[in-house]
Write a protein that holds these residues in place. Structure first.
Motif, PDB file in Angstrom:
ATOM      1  N   TYR A 251      -2.090  -0.692   0.523  1.00  0.00           N
ATOM      2  CA  TYR A 251      -2.359  -0.511  -0.907  1.00  0.00           C
ATOM      3  C   TYR A 251      -3.444  -1.478  -1.375  1.00  0.00           C
ATOM      4  N   LEU A 252      -3.500  -2.662  -0.774  1.00  0.00           N
ATOM      5  CA  LEU A 252      -4.573  -3.607  -1.106  1.00  0.00           C
ATOM      6  C   LEU A 252      -5.921  -3.090  -0.619  1.00  0.00           C
ATOM      7  N   ARG A 253      -5.919  -2.530   0.606  1.00  0.00           N
ATOM      8  CA  ARG A 253      -7.171  -2.022   1.179  1.00  0.00           C
ATOM      9  C   ARG A 253      -7.666  -0.791   0.447  1.00  0.00           C
ATOM     10  N   ARG A 254      -6.756   0.108   0.084  1.00  0.00           N
ATOM     11  CA  ARG A 254      -7.151   1.381  -0.514  1.00  0.00           C
ATOM     12  C   ARG A 254      -6.350   1.684  -1.788  1.00  0.00           C
ATOM     13  N   PRO A 255      -6.593   0.931  -2.854  1.00  0.00           N
ATOM     14  CA  PRO A 255      -5.869   1.198  -4.102  1.00  0.00           C
ATOM     15  C   PRO A 255      -6.163   2.582  -4.667  1.00  0.00           C
ATOM     16  N   ASP A 256      -7.310   3.152  -4.307  1.00  0.00           N
ATOM     17  CA  ASP A 256      -7.655   4.485  -4.803  1.00  0.00           C
ATOM     18  C   ASP A 256      -6.666   5.541  -4.314  1.00  0.00           C
ATOM     19  N   LEU A 257      -6.093   5.350  -3.131  1.00  0.00           N
ATOM     20  CA  LEU A 257      -5.162   6.340  -2.597  1.00  0.00           C
ATOM     21  C   LEU A 257      -3.880   6.386  -3.438  1.00  0.00           C
ATOM     22  N   ILE A 258      -3.436   5.242  -3.904  1.00  0.00           N
ATOM     23  CA  ILE A 258      -2.238   5.197  -4.742  1.00  0.00           C
ATOM     24  C   ILE A 258      -2.535   5.803  -6.107  1.00  0.00           C
ATOM     25  N   ARG A 259      -3.734   5.571  -6.603  1.00  0.00           N
ATOM     26  CA  ARG A 259      -4.096   6.158  -7.896  1.00  0.00           C
ATOM     27  C   ARG A 259      -4.142   7.681  -7.807  1.00  0.00           C
ATOM     28  N   LEU A 260      -4.617   8.212  -6.698  1.00  0.00           N
ATOM     29  CA  LEU A 260      -4.637   9.671  -6.523  1.00  0.00           C
ATOM     30  C   LEU A 260      -3.221  10.244  -6.606  1.00  0.00           C
ATOM     31  N   ALA A 261      -2.286   9.588  -5.932  1.00  0.00           N
ATOM     32  CA  ALA A 261      -0.899  10.055  -5.963  1.00  0.00           C
ATOM     33  C   ALA A 261      -0.332   9.962  -7.377  1.00  0.00           C
ATOM     34  N   THR A 262      -0.726   8.931  -8.109  1.00  0.00           N
ATOM     35  CA  THR A 262      -0.247   8.762  -9.477  1.00  0.00           C
ATOM     36  C   THR A 262      -0.763   9.876 -10.379  1.00  0.00           C
TER      37      THR A 262
ATOM     38  N   VAL B 232      -2.095   5.550   9.352  1.00  0.00           N
ATOM     39  CA  VAL B 232      -2.522   4.153   9.417  1.00  0.00           C
ATOM     40  C   VAL B 232      -1.323   3.208   9.393  1.00  0.00           C
ATOM     41  N   VAL B 233      -0.272   3.624   8.690  1.00  0.00           N
ATOM     42  CA  VAL B 233       0.916   2.777   8.582  1.00  0.00           C
ATOM     43  C   VAL B 233       2.133   3.563   9.098  1.00  0.00           C
ATOM     44  N   PRO B 234       2.187   3.821  10.403  1.00  0.00           N
ATOM     45  CA  PRO B 234       3.324   4.584  10.937  1.00  0.00           C
ATOM     46  C   PRO B 234       4.627   3.815  10.756  1.00  0.00           C
ATOM     47  N   ILE B 235       5.700   4.550  10.520  1.00  0.00           N
ATOM     48  CA  ILE B 235       6.991   3.909  10.285  1.00  0.00           C
ATOM     49  C   ILE B 235       7.575   3.344  11.567  1.00  0.00           C
ATOM     50  N   ASP B 236       8.223   2.200  11.431  1.00  0.00           N
ATOM     51  CA  ASP B 236       9.083   1.667  12.482  1.00  0.00           C
ATOM     52  C   ASP B 236      10.435   1.471  11.814  1.00  0.00           C
TER      53      ASP B 236
ATOM     54  N   ILE C 126       9.703   2.355   0.185  1.00  0.00           N
ATOM     55  CA  ILE C 126       8.357   2.611  -0.340  1.00  0.00           C
ATOM     56  C   ILE C 126       8.214   2.032  -1.739  1.00  0.00           C
ATOM     57  N   ALA C 127       9.230   2.217  -2.578  1.00  0.00           N
ATOM     58  CA  ALA C 127       9.173   1.677  -3.937  1.00  0.00           C
ATOM     59  C   ALA C 127       9.045   0.158  -3.926  1.00  0.00           C
ATOM     60  N   MET C 128       9.773  -0.498  -3.055  1.00  0.00           N
ATOM     61  CA  MET C 128       9.683  -1.958  -2.949  1.00  0.00           C
ATOM     62  C   MET C 128       8.301  -2.389  -2.478  1.00  0.00           C
ATOM     63  N   SER C 129       7.729  -1.612  -1.557  1.00  0.00           N
ATOM     64  CA  SER C 129       6.396  -1.956  -1.054  1.00  0.00           C
ATOM     65  C   SER C 129       5.323  -1.824  -2.133  1.00  0.00           C
ATOM     66  N   MET C 130       5.615  -1.024  -3.176  1.00  0.00           N
ATOM     67  CA  MET C 130       4.643  -0.768  -4.234  1.00  0.00           C
ATOM     68  C   MET C 130       4.830  -1.679  -5.446  1.00  0.00           C
TER      69      MET C 130
ATOM     70  N   TRP D 235       7.460  -2.539   8.007  1.00  0.00           N
ATOM     71  CA  TRP D 235       6.797  -1.335   7.507  1.00  0.00           C
ATOM     72  C   TRP D 235       6.404  -1.516   6.049  1.00  0.00           C
ATOM     73  N   ALA D 236       7.314  -2.070   5.249  1.00  0.00           N
ATOM     74  CA  ALA D 236       7.027  -2.291   3.828  1.00  0.00           C
ATOM     75  C   ALA D 236       5.829  -3.229   3.645  1.00  0.00           C
ATOM     76  N   VAL D 237       5.774  -4.272   4.456  1.00  0.00           N
ATOM     77  CA  VAL D 237       4.651  -5.225   4.349  1.00  0.00           C
ATOM     78  C   VAL D 237       3.344  -4.559   4.752  1.00  0.00           C
ATOM     79  N   ARG D 238       3.388  -3.717   5.776  1.00  0.00           N
ATOM     80  CA  ARG D 238       2.167  -3.017   6.187  1.00  0.00           C
ATOM     81  C   ARG D 238       1.717  -2.017   5.117  1.00  0.00           C
ATOM     82  N   LEU D 239       2.670  -1.409   4.421  1.00  0.00           N
ATOM     83  CA  LEU D 239       2.314  -0.543   3.290  1.00  0.00           C
ATOM     84  C   LEU D 239       1.668  -1.365   2.181  1.00  0.00           C
TER      85      LEU D 239
END
Length: 200
Positions: free
Chosen positions: A93-104, A74-78, A153-157, A85-89
């Motif tokens: 995360y706003l659209r799918r916060p559950d995905l970040i929680r799974l990784a956590t 959904v967020v391919p790198i450029d 990625i860390a900055m995007s989060m 890319w960071a802004v799209r990430l």
């Protein structure tokens, strides 16, 4: 034995299990998730769940790897525009916060150190290659491509559900998100800019 394709009814059950279990794991983690709650909410039974996924851990794996692949797709790198890319990430995360929680939860309960997955190359190869090519073209600062990727990625989060400062939500005012996006974009742009003094 060859796997048989799911019937339409079976596919619907499979989909309900995935949807319910995603929320269950995101909220409670691997250890805290309860199969009883999942099958009740998915309107199925344990036998069906285990037939599809083998175990609770197998169900988590299926959801977790699907979530990682979703973000990649959904967020391919450029790599020529890491700030975008960071802004799209950030938006994902706003659209799918559950995905970040799974990784956590995977980090907390499975891999407290090192790579988050057994085979990181499967998900990172294209990103690292793109960053290396952008570096070779003089578009991105020097350094280990993996470290560059990790920093962006860390900055995007910064405002994601894993932030220890502030977790943003999609319900907040649009102007607030625009302000964060602008700051994130500028910060990544500056951090990843080529240092002319250190270029050969």
């Amino acid at each position: 034995m060859v796997d048989q394709p799911l019937t339409s009814r079976g596919a619907a059950t499979h989909r309900r299990i995935i949807e319910v279990a995603t929320q269950e794991f995101a909220e409670h983690g691997i250890a805290g998730a309860r199969v009883d709650r999942i099958v009740a909410a998915a309107r199925t039974n344990k036998a069906q769940l285990y037939a599809y996924f083998g175990s609770k851990e197998g169900l988590f794996d299926a959801i977790f790897f699907s979530s990682l692949e979703r973000i990649v797709n959904v967020v391919p790198i450029d790599a020529t525009d890491l700030a975008d890319w960071a802004v799209r990430l950030y938006d994902e995360y706003l659209r799918r916060p559950d995905l970040i929680r799974l990784a956590t939860w995977a980090r907390l309960e499975r891999r407290p150190a090192g790579h988050l997955v057994d085979d990181p190359d499967r998900l990172d190869d294209n990103k690292l290659r793109a960053i290396a090519e952008a570096q070779a073209a003089g578009l991105v600062r020097r350094g280990d491509p993996f470290d560059v990727m990790a920093m962006v990625i860390a900055m995007s989060m910064a405002w994601s559900p894993v932030s220890n400062v502030y977790a943003a939500t999609a319900q907040e005012p649009a102007e607030l998100h625009e302000r964060r996006r602008a700051l994130l974009h500028e910060s990544v742009l500056r951090a990843m800019a080529v240092d002319q003094d250190h270029q050969s």
